[in-house]
Design a protein around this motif. Structure first.
Motif, PDB file in Angstrom:
ATOM      1  N   HIS A 165       2.945   1.980   6.478  1.00  0.00           N
ATOM      2  CA  HIS A 165       2.462   2.584   7.724  1.00  0.00           C
ATOM      3  C   HIS A 165       3.486   2.447   8.838  1.00  0.00           C
ATOM      4  O   HIS A 165       3.160   2.062   9.969  1.00  0.00           O
ATOM      5  CB  HIS A 165       1.150   1.949   8.181  1.00  0.00           C
ATOM      6  N   PRO A 199       1.098  -4.125 -10.137  1.00  0.00           N
ATOM      7  CA  PRO A 199       0.378  -4.230  -8.867  1.00  0.00           C
ATOM      8  C   PRO A 199       1.218  -3.665  -7.722  1.00  0.00           C
ATOM      9  O   PRO A 199       2.453  -3.764  -7.742  1.00  0.00           O
ATOM     10  CB  PRO A 199       0.185  -5.744  -8.682  1.00  0.00           C
ATOM     11  N   SER A 200       0.555  -3.094  -6.730  1.00  0.00           N
ATOM     12  CA  SER A 200       1.317  -2.447  -5.653  1.00  0.00           C
ATOM     13  C   SER A 200       2.227  -3.404  -4.899  1.00  0.00           C
ATOM     14  O   SER A 200       3.251  -2.987  -4.379  1.00  0.00           O
ATOM     15  CB  SER A 200       0.411  -1.749  -4.641  1.00  0.00           C
ATOM     16  N   GLN A 201       1.841  -4.680  -4.827  1.00  0.00           N
ATOM     17  CA  GLN A 201       2.712  -5.603  -4.095  1.00  0.00           C
ATOM     18  C   GLN A 201       4.040  -5.803  -4.820  1.00  0.00           C
ATOM     19  O   GLN A 201       5.093  -5.974  -4.192  1.00  0.00           O
ATOM     20  CB  GLN A 201       2.040  -6.974  -3.923  1.00  0.00           C
ATOM     21  N   TYR A 205       0.120   7.770   8.294  1.00  0.00           N
ATOM     22  CA  TYR A 205       0.196   7.801   6.843  1.00  0.00           C
ATOM     23  C   TYR A 205       0.212   9.208   6.257  1.00  0.00           C
ATOM     24  O   TYR A 205       1.020   9.519   5.384  1.00  0.00           O
ATOM     25  CB  TYR A 205      -0.969   6.999   6.243  1.00  0.00           C
ATOM     26  N   LEU A 210       3.201  10.423   4.044  1.00  0.00           N
ATOM     27  CA  LEU A 210       2.973  10.746   2.637  1.00  0.00           C
ATOM     28  C   LEU A 210       3.464  12.152   2.339  1.00  0.00           C
ATOM     29  O   LEU A 210       4.125  12.401   1.331  1.00  0.00           O
ATOM     30  CB  LEU A 210       1.489  10.614   2.305  1.00  0.00           C
ATOM     31  N   PHE A 262       4.060   2.706 -10.739  1.00  0.00           N
ATOM     32  CA  PHE A 262       3.215   2.638  -9.546  1.00  0.00           C
ATOM     33  C   PHE A 262       2.022   3.549  -9.803  1.00  0.00           C
ATOM     34  O   PHE A 262       2.188   4.714 -10.164  1.00  0.00           O
ATOM     35  CB  PHE A 262       4.027   3.112  -8.334  1.00  0.00           C
ATOM     36  N   ALA A 263       0.816   2.979  -9.598  1.00  0.00           N
ATOM     37  CA  ALA A 263      -0.408   3.702  -9.988  1.00  0.00           C
ATOM     38  C   ALA A 263      -0.488   5.161  -9.540  1.00  0.00           C
ATOM     39  O   ALA A 263      -0.767   6.036 -10.368  1.00  0.00           O
ATOM     40  CB  ALA A 263      -1.634   2.926  -9.528  1.00  0.00           C
ATOM     41  N   PRO A 264      -0.268   5.469  -8.273  1.00  0.00           N
ATOM     42  CA  PRO A 264      -0.397   6.876  -7.895  1.00  0.00           C
ATOM     43  C   PRO A 264       0.604   7.776  -8.629  1.00  0.00           C
ATOM     44  O   PRO A 264       0.315   8.924  -8.935  1.00  0.00           O
ATOM     45  CB  PRO A 264      -0.096   6.891  -6.401  1.00  0.00           C
ATOM     46  N   LYS A 311      -0.619   8.376 -12.094  1.00  0.00           N
ATOM     47  CA  LYS A 311      -1.715   9.349 -12.033  1.00  0.00           C
ATOM     48  C   LYS A 311      -1.157  10.776 -11.957  1.00  0.00           C
ATOM     49  O   LYS A 311      -1.688  11.691 -12.586  1.00  0.00           O
ATOM     50  CB  LYS A 311      -2.565   9.032 -10.798  1.00  0.00           C
ATOM     51  N   LEU A 312      -0.083  10.951 -11.210  1.00  0.00           N
ATOM     52  CA  LEU A 312       0.545  12.273 -11.108  1.00  0.00           C
ATOM     53  C   LEU A 312       1.080  12.713 -12.459  1.00  0.00           C
ATOM     54  O   LEU A 312       0.850  13.844 -12.903  1.00  0.00           O
ATOM     55  CB  LEU A 312       1.688  12.233 -10.080  1.00  0.00           C
TER      56      LEU A 312
END
Lengths: 221, 363, 421
Positions: free
Chosen positions: A169, A113-115, A174, A178, A94-96, A99-100
């Motif tokens: 959401h 993809p997020s979906q 959010y 989060l 998952f992209a985020p 990134k971490l």
């Protein structure tokens, strides 16, 4: 403390504390466990292809052949595979999250993809609920289970649930969701080295020892 | 300004039709029913003689005047600016002609005349440090001025992030002890219109609502009008499909940036920022930060200055992980210490081994 | 009369090592080990879950070798292991565990549970909590020389018997022989044909062999009770005998745990590698077969199936040889379901068959073996462990199944052509 401050805290101090305790715990426990060592086996070994510690380390990830174990306990295997693989996909693709990891280690790779991750999350949540139900319903699992088993289930479930809820959401705004998600991950990190969750690190050694001892006898386990 | 607003507008070339369209847009932006648009138009158009228009007192505290600039410094006499024709702006330091004693007199006169009925607008944060001495006007601290003005206000609008949440002055280490309006005043309805600065139409919309209905619009938990702050930038961002596909600009002006990809990796705070920038945009819909290629700063959120950094993605740690190296070393040391203790224990057990004989099998 | 809890705990502290620590920390309470253990599958009682059998060992490990465990113990938050608890655990560690090793094969995190049970038995025996039945066997092995109380004169009598019947001399204490043959008490008393079979086979193969007067007994009850000191005592006799006679290979007879004790534990018990090889008789027969030294004639005609002793196949690595041997003398050899490496235990290994109070449980667990046999409906059942034979016979009788049990070595030997006295 308002939501933004809460989020900034979990992203900052909270993460610092959690990752620190995690690394501290992992190193301490690994040394504590494996420094006990084992005596050399003085009996004459047999050498059979495929029978060794390394072989077992990987082979044990699939059910043993011909023993009908999956049929005896399908939820253990299927539920187990689904949620473990699901967790791995979510955490690493998952992209985020990537990134971490990049910010901590410098390594990165393309994500899904997020979906797709969304779908995987729902399936993972479902699988974890099924696995929980099985632990409650099956006599052996229920018999063996202690507070730690329920607690570690919850501590593993919350990150997936809160992460998914944040993206969807649901329930809370959010920013708060989060922050709760990150906090739940921090909780997981802190307890991991001191509970059965540590199997993530020790199962490799366990499988290796098992495979080595049996491999010494020429039996491929 | 004399006469009904609608005549003023006509004189400036704004037709009745345009005005009605504007009010309808305003109402729909605030998710109010079509009838509200008409009500707004009628209320504002009819805005009677100056003396009977609602009094608005605007007090500036620790502010940069950006909020006033936002609403007034429009590129042409815009509708936004004309809202001030629908009210009686009895005190505004930047806009008013008076200065010095005359200005002070105007303020106290307006407060007395309209006691209990005026709308108090505050921009800038309130410093509490040094007993409030960091910001004084006419020899009085902002804190005193706020408390006094709030007493007779019908409602308070905390204009801009400084008044709403403390803003830039509150950023670490907050040398002036800046706080938000809502930290001081607890007994009056307060609506926060954050943003650094807020979008002009948001200010207008809130004022229009107040003028039309005599009340503040529906607010979220942070006191912001839901109509404008109900959705995150992320959820309305036109670049969202790129986020979902994992296409990110990695640095400013790289390939991804030029192709208009998502700015998440460059620190965009869109996901945690509630504002209308992505839909309403700025400069009468010309553009907004993300469209211009820069990530959202999160300026309508509390403590956005201390949220880890404008260029640090939300998924990155807010601060460097300082303790980690030490913790790892401590952990390894603990493990080693325990291993020595274990070794000693095992050794002692071995030394103390009593060979089991047959007799020893029985207790 | 000097077994104490303290001794038991001390011994456990000695034997806990990195594998055990790793195993306990890896267990996630998935319960799959129970599904592999016949004592659970046939009774449905979750207390027989293999990892649960190790609970006292786990607590000793935690309280002695982990920082948090030690702290907990110091402030009184740790539940100590008591003598009463160890006594309660006797049934779990002995009666309902034959050290068959199926649990170790299925554990997804790789825990070698049987390894741990074996070590827990060290503490159980040193604290006086081993079952009486096995204590008796150990006693007899140590004092008399064999668990069933068989002494050299009895052995010599059997030797004479066999010599007379088969016309082949049985060497005793022949120095420099290639093979030193051992027996298990079961064979001496119940299945004397075994010795004759050996004689025939060795004679045909032209190999030199001998029995040893000070080390004719292979069974190591010390290993079954789980006490290394006693196991060492018993194994040392064999090592001394083998070294005294300067043999090349010691043959472990048709017995499961005797093989494990000598082949795998032996060198570690005496603290040095052996100067001789150790092979199970089935291994030796397998070698002879491959070298063309095992000539047989004729075939068994009835429907046969084979029961793999746990310590030979899964725990010993001798899996294929018995099949090749079966095929040499049988045209109608069918494998039961779960044959070979994953075979189900007869239920009586590891000393379990010596525990009287465990009989009811054993017979209930036998339903698993019964189901395997029901699936193939053999005329006879062949195996290569004398203890399995006894246990199988008992079980078959209990369930009124008319299936005779025979030993593989005997069956092979019956097909060796007579050469005249």
């Amino acid at each position: 403390m308002n939501e933004m401050q809460f989020l900034t805290w979990v992203r900052g101090t909270g993460l610092n504390i959690a990752v620190s305790i995690f690394l501290l715990g992992v190193l301490w426990r690994l040394v504590e466990i494996y420094s006990l060592g084992r005596k050399k086996d003085l009996s004459a070994p047999r050498s059979v292809a495929g029978a060794s510690g390394w072989n077992t380390m990987f082979r044990r990830s699939v059910p043993p052949k011909g023993m009908g174990m999956v049929k005896k306990s399908p939820v253990s295997y299927i539920g187990g595979y689904v949620f473990h693989i699901g967790l791995a996909l979510i955490v690493f693709l998952f992209a985020p999250h990537i990134k971490l990891i990049e910010s901590l280690t410098g390594l990165s790779w393309p994500g899904l993809p997020s979906q797709v991750i969304d779908l995987v999350s729902v399936i993972t949540i479902g699988a974890m609920l099924v696995v929980l139900a099985d632990r409650i319903n099956k006599p052996v699992k229920r018999y063996l289970s202690t507070f730690e088993d329920w607690f570690t289930w919850l501590v593993t479930f919350l990150p997936v649930l809160t992460g998914w809820m944040a993206v969807q959401h649901l329930l809370l705004p959010y920013t708060t969701m989060l922050a709760l998600h990150i906090l739940s991950v921090e909780l997981l990190l802190i307890v991991l080295p001191f509970t059965k969750l540590f199997h993530a690190f020790t199962l490799w050694g366990s499988r290796y020892y098992n495979g080595a001892v049996n491999g010494h006898k020429g039996v491929a386990v | 300004m004399q006469g009904p607003l609608i005549d003023t507008l006509a004189r400036r070339g704004v037709t009745r039709r345009t005005f009605f369209k504007y009010c309808a847009t305003l109402a729909s932006l605030m998710a109010l029913p079509p009838s509200a648009g008409r009500a707004m138009a009628e209320a504002m158009a009819a805005a009677p003689a100056a003396s009977r228009r609602p009094s608005v007192i605007w007090l500036p505290f620790q502010e940069c005047t950006g909020c006033t600039e936002s609403i007034t410094r429009s590129h042409s006499p815009s509708i936004e600016g004309l809202i001030f024709d629908a009210v009686s702006l009895d005190y505004h330091e930047t806009l008013m002609a008076a200065a010095g004693h005359q200005a002070e007199e105007a303020l106290h006169h307006a407060m007395k005349e309209n006691e209990g009925k005026y709308l108090l607008i505050i921009d800038g944060s309130v410093p509490l440090g040094m007993d409030g001495a960091y910001s004084c006007i006419a020899g009085r601290t902002n804190l005193e001025a706020l408390k006094e003005a709030a007493k007779g206000a019908a409602a308070i609008v905390a204009m801009g992030s400084c008044a709403a949440f403390g803003g830039i002055p509150k950023a670490k280490p907050n040398p002036t002890g800046a706080v938000a309006v809502s930290d001081i005043i607890k007994d009056k309805p307060i609506i926060n219109i954050p943003g650094c600065p807020p979008i002009p139409v948001v200010i207008t919309g809130v004022l229009a609502h107040f003028l039309t209905f005599g009340s503040l619009p529906e607010m979220d938990k942070l006191g912001r009008p839901k109509a404008f702050y109900g959705e995150t930038i992320h959820d309305r961002c036109y670049r969202r499909p790129f986020y979902d596909q994992g296409k990110f600009a990695k640095s400013f002006d790289d390939e991804g940036a030029r192709r208009g990809w998502c700015l998440f990796e460059l620190g965009c705070k869109g996901p945690v920022t509630y504002n209308a920038c992505a839909t309403v945009k700025w400069n009468a819909g010309t553009s907004w930060p993300v469209e211009s290629g820069h990530g959202c700063l999160g300026c309508s959120e509390p403590d956005f200055w201390d949220a880890g950094g404008f260029y640090k993605a939300l998924s990155m740690p807010a601060n460097p992980l300082k303790m980690v190296g030490t913790a790892a070393a401590v952990g390894a040391a603990a493990g080693v210490a325990v291993s020595f203790a274990n070794r000693a224990k095992k050794s002692a057990a071995k030394t103390g081994h009593e060979t089991t004989t047959l007799a020893d099998l029985e207790k | 009369m000097s077994a104490t809890l303290e001794k038991g705990i001390r011994v456990l502290k000695e034997v806990i090592d990195a594998p055990i620590a790793s195993y306990f920390n890896s267990c996630v309470h998935c319960g799959l080990c129970a599904e592999a253990c016949l004592f659970y599958t046939e009774t449905g009682d979750p207390k027989y879950t293999p990892i649960h059998k190790l609970e006292p060992l786990r607590r000793v490990y935690e309280q002695e070798y982990t920082l948090l465990g030690r702290l907990a113990k110091a402030v009184g938050l740790a539940k100590p292991v008591t003598d009463a608890e160890l006594h309660e655990w006797q049934e779990l560690v002995y009666n309902s565990c034959t050290l068959c090793g199926r649990c170790s094969v299925v554990c997804p995190v790789g825990n070698d549970i049987v390894y741990m049970v074996r070590k827990l038995r060290e503490g159980m025996s040193a604290s006086g909590n081993a079952p009486d039945g096995i204590k008796g066997a150990v006693n007899r092995t140590v004092t008399i020389g064999s668990p069933m109380g068989v002494k050299l004169p009895a052995v010599k009598a059997q030797m004479k018997h066999v010599e007379d019947d088969y016309g082949i001399p049985i060497p005793l204490d022949a120095e420099g022989a290639e093979y030193m043959v051992m027996l298990s008490s079961m064979e001496i008393i119940n299945f004397p044909e075994y010795l004759g079979a050996i004689a025939k086979i060795m004679h045909q193969a032209g190999k030199t062999w001998t029995l040893c007067s000070t080390a004719f007994e292979a069974t190591n009850a010390g290993m079954q009770i789980g006490n290394s000191d006693l196991a060492r005592l018993i194994v040392s006799r064999i090592v001394d005998g083998a070294e005294r006679l300067k043999v090349k290979t010691v043959i472990s007879p048709e017995c499961g745990h005797a093989y494990t004790a000598l082949r795998w534990e032996g060198a570690n018990l005496i603290g040095r590698p052996f100067t001789f090889q150790v092979k199970h008789i089935i291994e030796v027969l397998g070698e002879f077969q491959k070298a063309g030294l095992l000539k047989t004639e004729g075939f068994e005609t009835d429907r046969l199936t084979f029961h793999d002793p746990c310590q030979l196949a899964r725990r010993g690595g001798v899996i294929q040889q018995q099949r090749d041997l079966m095929n040499q003398v049988s045209k109608n050899f069918v494998e039961m379901p779960d044959a070979g490496f994953i075979n189900w235990c007869c239920g009586g290994g590891g000393g379990a068959s010596a525990i009287e109070e465990g009989e009811e449980l054993r017979l209930e667990a036998f339903k698993k073996k019964k189901s395997q046999l029901d699936a193939v409906k053999p005329d006879r059942l062949v195996t290569a462990c004398a203890n399995c034979r006894i246990v199988l016979e008992e079980g078959l009788e209990h369930y009124q199944m008319n299936i005779p049990v025979v030993g593989l070595t005997e069956m092979i030997a019956e097909h060796i052509p007579e050469k005249g006295a």
